[in-house]
Design a protein around this motif. Sequence first.
Motif, PDB file in Angstrom:
ATOM      1  N   ASN A 248     -40.425  -4.441   8.436  1.00 42.80           N
ATOM      2  CA  ASN A 248     -39.377  -4.986   9.197  1.00 42.80           C
ATOM      3  C   ASN A 248     -38.124  -3.872   9.226  1.00 42.80           C
ATOM      4  OD1 ASN A 248     -39.998  -7.493   9.354  1.00 42.80           O
ATOM      5  ND2 ASN A 248     -39.785  -7.628   7.075  1.00 42.80           N
ATOM      6  N   MET A 249     -37.439  -3.631  10.386  1.00 43.46           N
ATOM      7  CA  MET A 249     -36.571  -2.714  10.647  1.00 43.46           C
ATOM      8  C   MET A 249     -35.252  -3.224  10.553  1.00 43.46           C
ATOM      9  SD  MET A 249     -34.157  -1.181  12.543  1.00 43.46           S
ATOM     10  CE  MET A 249     -34.367  -1.816  14.214  1.00 43.46           C
ATOM     11  N   ILE A 250     -34.342  -2.690  10.028  1.00 43.56           N
ATOM     12  CA  ILE A 250     -32.776  -3.293  10.070  1.00 43.56           C
ATOM     13  C   ILE A 250     -31.814  -2.032   9.694  1.00 43.56           C
ATOM     14  CG2 ILE A 250     -33.078  -3.305   7.271  1.00 43.56           C
ATOM     15  CD1 ILE A 250     -31.322  -6.104   7.747  1.00 43.56           C
ATOM     16  N   ASN A 251     -30.728  -2.467  10.425  1.00 45.71           N
ATOM     17  CA  ASN A 251     -29.511  -1.452  10.407  1.00 45.71           C
ATOM     18  C   ASN A 251     -28.990  -1.328   8.858  1.00 45.71           C
ATOM     19  OD1 ASN A 251     -26.668  -1.028  10.399  1.00 45.71           O
ATOM     20  ND2 ASN A 251     -27.039  -0.695  12.541  1.00 45.71           N
ATOM     21  N   HIS A 252     -28.697  -0.186   8.495  1.00 47.02           N
ATOM     22  CA  HIS A 252     -28.271  -0.151   7.011  1.00 47.02           C
ATOM     23  C   HIS A 252     -26.944  -1.228   6.746  1.00 47.02           C
ATOM     24  CE1 HIS A 252     -25.686   2.194   3.839  1.00 47.02           C
ATOM     25  NE2 HIS A 252     -26.167   1.459   3.483  1.00 47.02           N
ATOM     26  N   GLN A 253     -26.040  -1.315   7.605  1.00 49.08           N
ATOM     27  CA  GLN A 253     -25.085  -2.302   7.323  1.00 49.08           C
ATOM     28  C   GLN A 253     -25.531  -3.679   7.219  1.00 49.08           C
ATOM     29  OE1 GLN A 253     -24.787   0.455   8.995  1.00 49.08           O
ATOM     30  NE2 GLN A 253     -23.171   1.618   8.493  1.00 49.08           N
ATOM     31  N   ASP A 254     -26.568  -4.011   8.033  1.00 47.03           N
ATOM     32  CA  ASP A 254     -26.865  -5.370   7.931  1.00 47.03           C
ATOM     33  C   ASP A 254     -27.618  -5.645   6.718  1.00 47.03           C
ATOM     34  OD1 ASP A 254     -25.768  -5.959  10.405  1.00 47.03           O
ATOM     35  OD2 ASP A 254     -27.600  -5.402  11.678  1.00 47.03           O
ATOM     36  N   PHE A 255     -28.333  -4.530   6.227  1.00 48.63           N
ATOM     37  CA  PHE A 255     -29.221  -4.848   4.923  1.00 48.63           C
ATOM     38  C   PHE A 255     -28.254  -4.925   4.013  1.00 48.63           C
ATOM     39  CE2 PHE A 255     -31.642  -2.673   1.613  1.00 48.63           C
ATOM     40  CZ  PHE A 255     -32.993  -3.617   1.818  1.00 48.63           C
ATOM     41  N   VAL A 256     -27.283  -4.380   3.796  1.00 45.29           N
ATOM     42  CA  VAL A 256     -26.188  -4.601   2.547  1.00 45.29           C
ATOM     43  C   VAL A 256     -25.152  -5.677   3.021  1.00 45.29           C
ATOM     44  CG1 VAL A 256     -26.696  -2.337   1.825  1.00 45.29           C
ATOM     45  CG2 VAL A 256     -24.720  -2.741   3.173  1.00 45.29           C
ATOM     46  N   ALA A 257     -25.099  -6.456   4.120  1.00 48.72           N
ATOM     47  CA  ALA A 257     -24.217  -7.109   4.382  1.00 48.72           C
ATOM     48  C   ALA A 257     -23.535  -8.429   3.253  1.00 48.72           C
ATOM     49  CB  ALA A 257     -24.389  -7.775   5.862  1.00 48.72           C
ATOM     50  N   ASP A 258     -24.686  -8.869   2.749  1.00 45.91           N
ATOM     51  CA  ASP A 258     -24.577 -10.052   2.031  1.00 45.91           C
ATOM     52  C   ASP A 258     -24.138  -9.484   0.639  1.00 45.91           C
ATOM     53  OD1 ASP A 258     -25.216 -11.892   3.994  1.00 45.91           O
ATOM     54  OD2 ASP A 258     -27.500 -11.748   3.467  1.00 45.91           O
ATOM     55  N   TYR A 259     -23.904  -8.380   0.427  1.00 47.26           N
ATOM     56  CA  TYR A 259     -23.705  -7.799  -0.999  1.00 47.26           C
ATOM     57  C   TYR A 259     -22.192  -7.261  -1.028  1.00 47.26           C
ATOM     58  CZ  TYR A 259     -28.402  -8.880  -1.337  1.00 47.26           C
ATOM     59  OH  TYR A 259     -29.602  -9.611  -1.263  1.00 47.26           O
ATOM     60  N   SER A 260     -21.475  -7.604  -2.113  1.00 49.29           N
ATOM     61  CA  SER A 260     -20.090  -6.751  -2.378  1.00 49.29           C
ATOM     62  C   SER A 260     -20.497  -5.811  -3.522  1.00 49.29           C
ATOM     63  CB  SER A 260     -19.003  -7.820  -2.690  1.00 49.29           C
ATOM     64  OG  SER A 260     -19.541  -8.725  -3.843  1.00 49.29           O
ATOM     65  N   PRO A 261     -19.476  -4.716  -3.742  1.00 48.97           N
ATOM     66  CA  PRO A 261     -19.797  -4.089  -4.746  1.00 48.97           C
ATOM     67  C   PRO A 261     -19.703  -4.511  -6.229  1.00 48.97           C
ATOM     68  CG  PRO A 261     -18.360  -2.984  -3.339  1.00 48.97           C
ATOM     69  CD  PRO A 261     -18.614  -4.480  -2.874  1.00 48.97           C
ATOM     70  N   GLN A 262     -20.462  -4.484  -6.945  1.00 44.93           N
ATOM     71  CA  GLN A 262     -20.842  -5.003  -8.266  1.00 44.93           C
ATOM     72  C   GLN A 262     -20.906  -3.820  -9.433  1.00 44.93           C
ATOM     73  OE1 GLN A 262     -20.170  -8.354  -8.910  1.00 44.93           O
ATOM     74  NE2 GLN A 262     -20.213  -8.709  -6.768  1.00 44.93           N
ATOM     75  N   LYS A 263     -20.674  -4.236 -10.604  1.00 45.52           N
ATOM     76  CA  LYS A 263     -20.995  -3.089 -11.625  1.00 45.52           C
ATOM     77  C   LYS A 263     -22.523  -2.596 -11.524  1.00 45.52           C
ATOM     78  CE  LYS A 263     -20.873  -1.653 -16.495  1.00 45.52           C
ATOM     79  NZ  LYS A 263     -20.438  -2.265 -17.925  1.00 45.52           N
ATOM     80  N   LEU A 264     -22.874  -1.475 -11.360  1.00 43.40           N
ATOM     81  CA  LEU A 264     -24.213  -1.029 -11.378  1.00 43.40           C
ATOM     82  C   LEU A 264     -25.000  -1.274 -12.384  1.00 43.40           C
ATOM     83  CD1 LEU A 264     -23.427   2.528  -9.637  1.00 43.40           C
ATOM     84  CD2 LEU A 264     -24.931   0.674  -8.351  1.00 43.40           C
ATOM     85  N   GLN A 265     -26.408  -1.570 -12.098  1.00 41.70           N
ATOM     86  CA  GLN A 265     -27.366  -1.817 -13.137  1.00 41.70           C
ATOM     87  C   GLN A 265     -28.482  -0.576 -13.349  1.00 41.70           C
ATOM     88  OE1 GLN A 265     -26.850  -4.340 -15.655  1.00 41.70           O
ATOM     89  NE2 GLN A 265     -24.823  -4.918 -14.397  1.00 41.70           N
TER      90      GLN A 265
END
Length: 662
Positions: A248-265
């Motif tokens: 599956n090919m996806i644009n980077h911005q589309d790949f992360v669109a559903d996520y907001s910055p959180q504390k890194l794990q």
Amino acid sequence: MNQLLFTPKNPEQTQLHQFGMKLAEKHDFAYQDYQDLHDFSVQESAKFWHEFLLYADIIADFPENLADNIIDSHGRGGHFFNDLRLNFAENLLNFSEADADKPAIIFKSNMIEQIISWQELTDKVSRLQQALRASGFGAGDVAAGFVPNAPFAVIAMLAVTSLGGVWTSCSPDFGHEGVMDRFGQTKPKILFGSDGYFYNGKSHDSRAKIAEFSAQIPSITQIIIEPLLADLGLADAGEISGEISNANMINHQDFVADYSPQKLQFTRQKFNAPLFIMYSSGTTGAPKCIMHGVGGTLLNLIKEHRLHCDIRAGDKLFFYTTCGWMMWNWLVGGLASGATIMLYDESPFYPEDKSLLDFVAKYRARVMGVSAKYIDVLADRKVDMRESHDLSALDFILTTGSVLTPEAFHYIYQAIKPDIYVASISGGTDILGCFVLGVPTKPVYAGQISGAALGAQIQVLNEAGEECNSEEKGELVCANIFPNMPIGFFADDDGQKYHKTYFTTFAGKWHHGDFIARTKQDGYIIYGRSDTVLNPGGVRIGTAEIYRVVETLPEISEALAVGQNFDNDVRVILFVVLKPDAQLDDDLRAVIKAAIKTRCTPRHVPAKIIAVSDIPRTRSGKITEAAVRDIINNGAPNNMSALANPQILAEYQQAYQRFLKE
């Protein structure tokens, strides 16, 4: 070779000296100069690395018996801190709230200039980390980057390694065979790409190339594309051209669109878990896939940055590189020391000769790294930076990739900056670091590498395995183990290929393959790769000895020497690239031979001198004598896909045909 060019003004203020003083006080040894510290680092290897691990402030889960957690014996990697657990990305993104808005990355390309703060970088990594985790990517999985030297490459690497994944990369100028030789072996699960890149002021579309090679690597399940050109209106924002049936090919911005910055794990792993897969040049066959471990890589990079380059938090660190060269990994590791890393993705001479120094001066880099060839070109073009550029912040110039000649040292001090530490450094992909490099408490001598790396017991051995005297040439060998040894080769489960590569020439000792000599100042001079050493009449000659002479002649731009099997012996064949308006006639051939005979020995004098239009190079810019040697002796090179300019070999093949008639 022993002309003093620079003496550090305040060596006692360097981190190297301060660490040496603490170590000497704690372990009760005399510390007068660098040699004393180096002796301790190899004679008391376990104590040295234990103390430096603590000094480096590495974030980790420490075992109770840390001081006893080192296996100090010969063999491949995996002998250090086996029970310590850590994460590479966690240590690179370790910044204080006070520094959150300060720059972590400064990026320059043809049409882009960008500054990314520490907080912005962390937020971008967080969003990509979450998206990768949701896609099923995790510890031990391999991700590949076919990317330019841009922030997206750093963000992708940090997101991958934050999850315990393994990162591997090459630059987007690689051809199909070169990519398949690398990613085809390591079978990545995720592929990061860009729709294109810039070079010489032109945009180059990568999409068709990605479509072609990704379709032949069934392991790839996801392709994430950064729309570098599309965002500038230089390419369509649509899908990659060509059929992609396996992913599956996806644009980077589309790949992360559903996520907001959180504390890194962060997924902490054992010290010797795999982190990077690097590739040998591949000029003598399919590239070796060299695996480097999490802890050894991190520990050595911090050692080289902080002790050998004196990098401090807030410093700006620049090295001109691509994602296909180990110096990219080296540069990005500067984040672990709190440095701002500077990325430059364009020709160093576009739009003019001073462009790279414009970037260095504008953002006040403290450490600048380039290839030795870059310095040679500046010198050849008589570029003078002293009046045109404010380089007052620049304290170190590092060079690698090939030998920095005494003349190039002089050029730097005369035309770039007189009060600067010039460090010629050498090591390589095999160790993701240096064996010999700068020592900021020692003086700089023309043509010399300052000293051996801390923790590395460097020896210069003859063919019988005996230590050479000062200034006597021999093989570069490391007699002890060190944390940044590879943990193995990919798909070499029993380690036989690994052992054969490094430990069979001198039993139990790392054989690096450089022809080298130690100087009276305890510095080093490299004379070329030992596998391309010339051997006329049984006398071993380093090719760099010839280049140092020939490339000082006003008619010669560059040279390449190989040995040809001839009449039960070896004769030297010299290829030269002429400067404009120069002509290789009998008179110039006589001048070349006389200069080599006078400044070297009669054994160095070539049997034939041939003019060519260019010198073959690997994609990291290194001269590859091996390809020409194969042609001159066998009629064909071993592996053309490893070269940046394989088309030039046609000239050498024509020369080979002429030799058959002589």
